[in-house]
Design a protein around this motif. Structure first.
Motif, PDB file in Angstrom:
ATOM      1  N   ASN A 206       0.854  -1.179   0.000  1.00 19.40           N
ATOM      2  CA  ASN A 206       0.000   0.000   0.000  1.00 19.40           C
ATOM      3  C   ASN A 206       0.899   1.242   0.000  1.00 19.40           C
ATOM      4  O   ASN A 206       1.504   1.602   1.024  1.00 19.40           O
ATOM      5  N   ILE A 207       0.964   1.913  -1.163  1.00 16.85           N
ATOM      6  CA  ILE A 207       1.885   3.056  -1.322  1.00 16.85           C
ATOM      7  C   ILE A 207       1.501   4.198  -0.373  1.00 16.85           C
ATOM      8  O   ILE A 207       2.377   4.839   0.242  1.00 16.85           O
ATOM      9  N   THR A 208       0.184   4.436  -0.215  1.00 24.27           N
ATOM     10  CA  THR A 208      -0.264   5.524   0.657  1.00 24.27           C
ATOM     11  C   THR A 208       0.226   5.288   2.093  1.00 24.27           C
ATOM     12  O   THR A 208       0.688   6.211   2.772  1.00 24.27           O
ATOM     13  N   LYS A 209       0.120   4.009   2.523  1.00 25.34           N
ATOM     14  CA  LYS A 209       0.562   3.672   3.883  1.00 25.34           C
ATOM     15  C   LYS A 209       2.077   3.895   4.032  1.00 25.34           C
ATOM     16  O   LYS A 209       2.546   4.423   5.061  1.00 25.34           O
ATOM     17  N   GLY A 232       9.516  -9.833  -6.686  1.00 26.38           N
ATOM     18  CA  GLY A 232       8.181 -10.223  -7.166  1.00 26.38           C
ATOM     19  C   GLY A 232       7.047  -9.439  -6.521  1.00 26.38           C
ATOM     20  O   GLY A 232       5.896  -9.871  -6.561  1.00 26.38           O
ATOM     21  N   ASP A 233       7.353  -8.277  -5.933  1.00 25.23           N
ATOM     22  CA  ASP A 233       6.306  -7.548  -5.202  1.00 25.23           C
ATOM     23  C   ASP A 233       5.173  -7.085  -6.122  1.00 25.23           C
ATOM     24  O   ASP A 233       5.412  -6.731  -7.279  1.00 25.23           O
ATOM     25  N   ASP A 234       3.953  -7.066  -5.582  1.00 24.34           N
ATOM     26  CA  ASP A 234       2.777  -6.715  -6.396  1.00 24.34           C
ATOM     27  C   ASP A 234       2.755  -5.253  -6.833  1.00 24.34           C
ATOM     28  O   ASP A 234       2.066  -4.897  -7.792  1.00 24.34           O
ATOM     29  N   ALA A 235       3.510  -4.377  -6.163  1.00 22.07           N
ATOM     30  CA  ALA A 235       3.523  -2.957  -6.559  1.00 22.07           C
ATOM     31  C   ALA A 235       4.539  -2.708  -7.681  1.00 22.07           C
ATOM     32  O   ALA A 235       4.653  -1.586  -8.175  1.00 22.07           O
ATOM     33  N   GLY A 236       5.254  -3.722  -8.080  1.00 22.85           N
ATOM     34  CA  GLY A 236       6.231  -3.570  -9.162  1.00 22.85           C
ATOM     35  C   GLY A 236       7.648  -3.701  -8.644  1.00 22.85           C
ATOM     36  O   GLY A 236       7.874  -4.003  -7.469  1.00 22.85           O
ATOM     37  N   VAL A 241       8.201   1.197  -7.876  1.00 17.95           N
ATOM     38  CA  VAL A 241       7.727   1.638  -6.554  1.00 17.95           C
ATOM     39  C   VAL A 241       8.230   3.061  -6.274  1.00 17.95           C
ATOM     40  O   VAL A 241       7.488   3.923  -5.806  1.00 17.95           O
ATOM     41  N   ALA A 242       9.487   3.307  -6.629  1.00 18.37           N
ATOM     42  CA  ALA A 242      10.078   4.647  -6.430  1.00 18.37           C
ATOM     43  C   ALA A 242       9.272   5.703  -7.178  1.00 18.37           C
ATOM     44  O   ALA A 242       8.987   6.792  -6.656  1.00 18.37           O
TER      45      ALA A 242
END
Ligand code: F6P
Length: 330
Positions: A206-209, A232-236, A241-242
């Protein structure tokens, strides 16, 4: 799992398959020396299953495995064989085993390699034993896989160095580690490397978190932060992510991908001991008549499990460790 004891286990074959891992050499050494101890001949198959299909083998005597306990990689070389995924390829491989009068095969590798070994066994009844060798530690049926702890040591060395520059420049770093679809390396590296967070494929990111957490750290006077991203993270990946963090919060970040270093290097003491115990146990299993199984370690005891456990059961991450990352970053 022990079947009918093979009357005379005279000769066995060993190969390494899939992504190499530090500790494969000590595992080969343990297989060879245990077999020789029991007066069993050994041949090494080069290039994994491809070598079995093409009959690329070498006799292994005690001296062939001298001086390799401290060497990364695998003296037998490795490959991800496409040919062995076909029935025709496995038939050729079986012919090689018959040609050399081998009556047991030890496969050092990950779950993909186990699937191949299982299919070979199903089609031919040939005895196969799997030894878990992968940095990813993603095999159910064993607490640890050979190479995992060395890979973490490598990751930690890099993280420690990155921390120096992160602190000097008051920066947020995203560090990507390997693991394919599993977050074991990321989680262990985050704890040992003192990271602020670990993004794992096993839990939704959760990017917001993350941004809220970063803001809290700032308020509390933290000058820099490190977030470990499992490949393998779901956010990329770490770069993606950055970019998401930059777009949402305007934070400037730096990204570092540790990459293939994690697959190499001198095997750690833990991996050498694990490899020696499991390589030796694999030979003992063949001697005892086990036909199709994997050896593993559970609460420091050597155990065996059906090979299928590797792909039928998903190995869970320990969520309490993820909580520990959060607690340690306050
Ligand atoms: O399974 C080990 C591993 O290093 C993974 O962490 C990674 O996703 C993959 O292998 C890379 O595979 P390859 O060697 O085919 O590039």
């Amino acid at each position: 799992m022990p079947g009918k004891k093979i009357k005379k286990l005279k000769k066995i074959a060993v190969l390494t398959s899939g992504g190499d891992s530090p500790g494969m050499n000590p595992a080969i050494r343990a297989v060879v020396r245990t077999a020789i101890y029991h007066k069993i001949e050994v041949i090494g198959v080069k290039w994994g299953y491809d070598g079995l299909i093409k009959n690329i083998t070498t006799p292994l005597i005690s001296r062939s495995v001298g001086g390799i306990i401290n060497r990364g990689g695998t003296i037998l070389y490795s490959a991800r064989s496409k040919g062995f995924k076909t029935k025709a390829g496995r038939k050729k491989a079986f012919n090689t085993l018959k040609k050399h009068r081998v009556n047991g095969l030890i496969v050092i590798g990950g779950d993909g390699s186990y699937r191949g070994a299982h299919e070979l066994h199903q089609e031919t009844d040939f005895p196969v034993i799997g030894v878990p060798g992968t940095i990813d530690n993603d095999i159910a049926g064993t607490d640890y896989t050979i190479g995992f702890y060395t890979a973490i040591d490598t990751a930690i060395e890099a993280i420690d160095k990155i921390r120096d520059t992160a602190v000097s420049h008051n920066r947020l770093f995203l560090i990507e580690v390997m693991g394919r679809h599993a977050g074991f390396i990321a989680l262990a590296s985050a704890i040992a490397g003192g990271a602020e967070d670990a993004l794992l494929p096993e839990t939704p990111t959760n990017i917001t978190k993350i941004i809220k957490q970063l803001q809290n750290y700032k308020k509390r006077g933290k000058v820099s932060s490190i977030i470990i991203v499992a490949e393998g993270d779901d956010a990329g990946n770490a770069l993606e992510v950055a970019e998401k963090i930059r777009k949402k919060a305007g934070y400037e970040t730096r990204v570092s991908v540790i990459g293939y270093q994690q697959r190499g290097g001198i095997p750690s003491a833990l991996d050498r001991i694990l490899a020696t115990r499991l390589g030796s146990a694999a030979v003992e299993e063949l001697i005892n008549g086990t036909k199709c199984a994997m050896v593993g370690i559970q609460t420091n005891e050597v155990i065996t499990n059906p090979l299928e456990i590797a792909w039928e059961k998903k190995k869970p991450i320990d969520k309490s460790l993820l909580k520990l990352v959060e607690v340690m970053s306050c």
